[in-house]
Design an enzyme around this catalytic site. Structure first.
Site, PDB file in Angstrom:
ATOM      1  N   ASP A 120     -18.871  47.420-132.433  1.00  0.00           N
ATOM      2  CA  ASP A 120     -19.189  46.038-132.803  1.00  0.00           C
ATOM      3  C   ASP A 120     -17.908  45.208-132.784  1.00  0.00           C
ATOM      4  O   ASP A 120     -16.943  45.526-133.485  1.00  0.00           O
ATOM      5  CB  ASP A 120     -19.825  46.028-134.197  1.00  0.00           C
ATOM      6  CG  ASP A 120     -20.036  44.633-134.744  1.00  0.00           C
ATOM      7  OD1 ASP A 120     -20.135  43.693-133.929  1.00  0.00           O
ATOM      8  OD2 ASP A 120     -20.103  44.478-135.980  1.00  0.00           O
ATOM      9  N   ASN A 167     -17.846  41.714-133.350  1.00  0.00           N
ATOM     10  CA  ASN A 167     -17.889  40.443-134.092  1.00  0.00           C
ATOM     11  C   ASN A 167     -18.309  40.583-135.547  1.00  0.00           C
ATOM     12  O   ASN A 167     -18.540  39.577-136.229  1.00  0.00           O
ATOM     13  CB  ASN A 167     -18.823  39.446-133.388  1.00  0.00           C
ATOM     14  CG  ASN A 167     -20.244  39.955-133.264  1.00  0.00           C
ATOM     15  OD1 ASN A 167     -20.588  41.005-133.814  1.00  0.00           O
ATOM     16  ND2 ASN A 167     -21.077  39.221-132.537  1.00  0.00           N
ATOM     17  N   ASP A 223     -21.055  41.726-137.014  1.00  0.00           N
ATOM     18  CA  ASP A 223     -22.443  41.528-137.460  1.00  0.00           C
ATOM     19  C   ASP A 223     -23.170  42.845-137.692  1.00  0.00           C
ATOM     20  O   ASP A 223     -24.365  42.852-138.013  1.00  0.00           O
ATOM     21  CB  ASP A 223     -23.214  40.660-136.460  1.00  0.00           C
ATOM     22  CG  ASP A 223     -23.413  41.327-135.093  1.00  0.00           C
ATOM     23  OD1 ASP A 223     -22.873  42.438-134.883  1.00  0.00           O
ATOM     24  OD2 ASP A 223     -24.090  40.732-134.235  1.00  0.00           O
ATOM     25  N   ASP A 225     -21.980  45.735-129.336  1.00  0.00           N
ATOM     26  CA  ASP A 225     -22.193  44.681-128.344  1.00  0.00           C
ATOM     27  C   ASP A 225     -21.381  44.935-127.077  1.00  0.00           C
ATOM     28  O   ASP A 225     -20.598  45.890-126.990  1.00  0.00           O
ATOM     29  CB  ASP A 225     -21.839  43.314-128.941  1.00  0.00           C
ATOM     30  CG  ASP A 225     -20.515  43.302-129.694  1.00  0.00           C
ATOM     31  OD1 ASP A 225     -19.542  43.879-129.160  1.00  0.00           O
ATOM     32  OD2 ASP A 225     -20.446  42.750-130.798  1.00  0.00           O
ATOM     33  N   ASP A 249     -30.905  50.587-118.180  1.00  0.00           N
ATOM     34  CA  ASP A 249     -32.197  51.209-118.423  1.00  0.00           C
ATOM     35  C   ASP A 249     -33.278  50.361-117.780  1.00  0.00           C
ATOM     36  O   ASP A 249     -33.310  49.143-117.971  1.00  0.00           O
ATOM     37  CB  ASP A 249     -32.458  51.297-119.928  1.00  0.00           C
ATOM     38  CG  ASP A 249     -32.777  52.710-120.376  1.00  0.00           C
ATOM     39  OD1 ASP A 249     -33.633  53.338-119.744  1.00  0.00           O
ATOM     40  OD2 ASP A 249     -32.172  53.178-121.353  1.00  0.00           O
ATOM     41  N   ASP A 271     -37.085  54.721-117.396  1.00  0.00           N
ATOM     42  CA  ASP A 271     -37.740  55.140-118.625  1.00  0.00           C
ATOM     43  C   ASP A 271     -39.225  55.420-118.419  1.00  0.00           C
ATOM     44  O   ASP A 271     -39.932  54.601-117.812  1.00  0.00           O
ATOM     45  CB  ASP A 271     -37.564  54.027-119.674  1.00  0.00           C
ATOM     46  CG  ASP A 271     -38.221  54.345-120.993  1.00  0.00           C
ATOM     47  OD1 ASP A 271     -37.675  55.199-121.713  1.00  0.00           O
ATOM     48  OD2 ASP A 271     -39.270  53.750-121.308  1.00  0.00           O
ATOM     49  N   GLU A 281     -36.497  59.623-116.095  1.00  0.00           N
ATOM     50  CA  GLU A 281     -36.964  60.338-117.282  1.00  0.00           C
ATOM     51  C   GLU A 281     -38.352  60.868-116.947  1.00  0.00           C
ATOM     52  O   GLU A 281     -39.339  60.135-116.990  1.00  0.00           O
ATOM     53  CB  GLU A 281     -37.030  59.409-118.500  1.00  0.00           C
ATOM     54  CG  GLU A 281     -37.467  60.147-119.757  1.00  0.00           C
ATOM     55  CD  GLU A 281     -37.790  59.216-120.912  1.00  0.00           C
ATOM     56  OE1 GLU A 281     -37.544  59.618-122.059  1.00  0.00           O
ATOM     57  OE2 GLU A 281     -38.297  58.099-120.681  1.00  0.00           O
ATOM     58  N   HIS A 339     -30.301  59.553-126.705  1.00  0.00           N
ATOM     59  CA  HIS A 339     -30.712  58.642-127.772  1.00  0.00           C
ATOM     60  C   HIS A 339     -32.075  58.968-128.360  1.00  0.00           C
ATOM     61  O   HIS A 339     -32.434  58.440-129.413  1.00  0.00           O
ATOM     62  CB  HIS A 339     -30.753  57.212-127.221  1.00  0.00           C
ATOM     63  CG  HIS A 339     -31.854  57.004-126.215  1.00  0.00           C
ATOM     64  ND1 HIS A 339     -31.827  57.581-124.956  1.00  0.00           N
ATOM     65  CD2 HIS A 339     -33.020  56.321-126.283  1.00  0.00           C
ATOM     66  CE1 HIS A 339     -32.927  57.248-124.304  1.00  0.00           C
ATOM     67  NE2 HIS A 339     -33.670  56.492-125.080  1.00  0.00           N
ATOM     68  N   ASP A 340     -32.852  59.832-127.716  1.00  0.00           N
ATOM     69  CA  ASP A 340     -34.190  60.195-128.173  1.00  0.00           C
ATOM     70  C   ASP A 340     -34.234  61.567-128.824  1.00  0.00           C
ATOM     71  O   ASP A 340     -35.321  62.073-129.124  1.00  0.00           O
ATOM     72  CB  ASP A 340     -35.173  60.189-126.988  1.00  0.00           C
ATOM     73  CG  ASP A 340     -35.734  58.806-126.712  1.00  0.00           C
ATOM     74  OD1 ASP A 340     -35.716  57.954-127.622  1.00  0.00           O
ATOM     75  OD2 ASP A 340     -36.177  58.564-125.574  1.00  0.00           O
TER      76      ASP A 340
END
Length: 554
Positions: free
Chosen positions: A21, A23, A25, A29, A98, A199, A256, A328-329
């Site tokens: 990150d 910034n 928040d 990003d 993706d 995907d 995938e 990520h899954d």
């Protein structure tokens, strides 16, 4: 086999929301990714795959896209994306996006128009069916639980969603939809993308009869994959997608794809396959429960080894699969595939060795290179992933206690891979100066990039050596194109294989057991190329300690 530019590369998956990150928040990003390109280059990475950064309500973490032509405000601007492409090209790196085209977001303008007028032009962009009895069209269960059919308010119609109800499936039977998708894909490739990770693509072909199914759960529903159409039908769609987009740009694509047979493999990754490569998910499928995560078995090492060698054998002479330990899954591989006693730095290095030196394109998921592990979840309220929450409630309905349900979903939750990247020991692991969107793993003071960069014996520095060995001028050809041949099959807790090409043989060994393994090599070792225990010599008789791995030129 015709050689391709990507064959000898190493890829790295970035989950942008959790990477860096810039910034404050609490959300990673594009500017954060740009700031870490030199880190990735030094690691030895060539290809970056970015999980979705499109405009999205983030119901399913960006896999619900509301505008395919816009960058999500959380991630930055299109100008920053163009800068990322330019900066990667300076470093001879490539970027994949993706491609999520089985479904879009319920906030997409197409779906909003369809809901306004279900019988109009945009109604045919989706699967909308009329109910004859006020009930869903059939009894298929979505990936995230509940029926795949959602009622359209004020009508007797339903729309189909294989995933969340906020992710309506696009109607690939409609040529207008396909042309819109092809136009969008070409637009991104024209911007300088190297290609896409694609995907859930097998879901695009449905059985349009939508028959009632034999229930496979207490909810009276059956898993939605049973509603998919014929192999021939999806083949036509995938072939057209390739001709209209990827072929025109020489794009690299990784699909995938689950549950295809060995006989179908060449159609997907052969010389004229639909994709450049697909992920090998054979080990991931070993922990699939009969009814859900709550009855999912632990992965037994012999089954894991057998699945990998089978996949290697099937792909040889056909094409290249892509090898992963985690993504990520999935939960973290070091907490899933290593026996409990092997969950230490040596075991993590060994696991990386056995995966990265297989035939096929290695994909490293962010944090894997420092040995990030599953998180110790304290409450279901800590999870953000809707799939995890659904599985928790499914476990409770099956009669499990809250404590047992939390333990089971905590081991398999996708959020294990989505906790913020651990950069240093400062507040929030150096990921953000704000409040992170998802809790950090408590072990970040001990497991982080900054500490491991200084430690010559760290997992990170071992990964650098491992990647450098795979890509070295001397051994690149054998690691890229050589056959994988299992050896010492009688040793149940030993993973051992040779990579062979022409007159070269390299032996890769890993002891996943609790006891030492004594081995006698049939050929004299020429050189010890890599050891996770910093050994420098090796003989024809070897004693491997528990969690020891060795790479030997014969």
């Amino acid at each position: 086999m015709k050689k391709q530019w990507w064959h000898d590369k190493v890829a790295y998956q970035i989950y942008p929301k959790s990477f860096m990150d810039s910034n404050g928040d609490g959300i990673g990003d594009l500017r954060g990714i740009i700031s870490k390109l030199d880190y990735l280059k030094e690691l030895g990475i060539d290809i970056l795959w970015l999980s979705p950064i499109y405009r999205s309500p983030l119901v399913d973490q960006g896999y619900d896209i509301s505008d395919y032509y816009a960058i999500g405000e959380q991630f930055g601007t299109m100008e920053e994306f163009d800068e990322l492409i330019a900066e990667t090209k300076k470093r001879n790196m490539y970027v994949l996006m993706d491609l999520v085209v089985n479904h879009c977001s319920s906030e997409h303008e197409w779906f909003k128009k369809a809901m306004t007028d279900p019988e109009g032009e945009y109604g045919d962009y989706f699967y909308i069916r009329e109910s004859k009895d006020g009930q869903p069209i059939n009894n298929a269960r979505s990936y995230f639980g509940g029926n795949i059919w959602e009622p359209i308010p004020g009508t007797n119609k339903y729309y189909l969603h294989m995933f969340a109800k906020e992710q309506p499936d696009l109607n690939w039977e409609n040529p207008k939809v396909r042309q819109e998708i092809y136009k969008m894909v070409n637009w991104w490739l024209d911007k300088g993308l190297a290609g896409f990770r694609i995907d859930a693509i097998i879901n695009i072909k449905k059985n349009l009869d939508f028959p009632m199914l034999e229930p496979d759960g207490l909810d009276g529903l059956a898993f939605c994959t049973k509603t998919l159409g014929t192999k021939d039908g999806v083949s036509e769609m995938l072939g057209e997608l390739k001709r209209e987009t990827f072929d025109k740009h020489g794009a690299f694509t990784v699909g995938e794809v689950f549950n295809i047979t060995d006989d179908d493999l060449s159609d997907f990754i052969g010389e004229n396959g639909y994709f450049s490569t697909i992920f090998d998910f054979s080990t991931e499928l070993l922990s699939t429960g009969e009814h859900g995560w709550y009855d999912a078995p632990d992965v037994a090492f012999p089954a894991w080894k057998k699945a990998i060698f089978h996949a290697q054998d099937q792909a040889y002479g056909c094409g290249f699969e892509s090898n992963i330990i985690e993504n990520h899954d999935e939960p973290r591989g070091a907490s899933r595939y290593l026996p409990v006693y092997a969950r230490n730095s040596c075991g993590t290095k060994m696991l990386g060795t056995m995966s990265l030196l297989l035939r096929g394109l290695p994909f490293i998921f962010q944090g894997q290179e420092i040995g990030m592990t599953n998180t110790n979840w304290q409450s279901v309220d800590e999870f953000d992933d809707l799939n995890t929450v659904d599985q928790y409630h499914l476990a409770l309905k099956a009669g499990l206690s809250e404590k047992y349900a939390l333990d089971k979903i905590g081991r398999l939750s996708r959020d294990n891979a989505r906790t913020p990247m651990q950069w240093n020991t400062s507040s929030n692991a150096g990921f953000t100066t704000g409040i992170p969107w998802l809790r950090l793993n408590d072990n970040y003071p001990d497991v982080n990039v900054a500490a491991q960069e200084k430690d010559t014996d760290s997992v990170l520095n071992y990964y650098k050596k491992l990647i450098a060995l795979r890509k070295s001028d001397t051994y690149k050809d054998i690691f890229t194109y050589g056959k994988t041949i299992p050896v010492f099959p009688e040793k149940e807790m030993l993973m051992a294989y040779c990579r062979e090409k022409d007159d070269k043989r390299i032996l890769v060994l890993g002891n996943f057991g609790e006891k030492k393994e004594a081995l006698h090599l049939s050929a004299e070792p020429k050189k010890l190329l890599l050891s996770n225990m910093n050994h420098t010599e090796i003989g024809q008789d070897i004693i491997l300690a528990p969690q020891e791995s060795a790479v030997v030129l014969l």
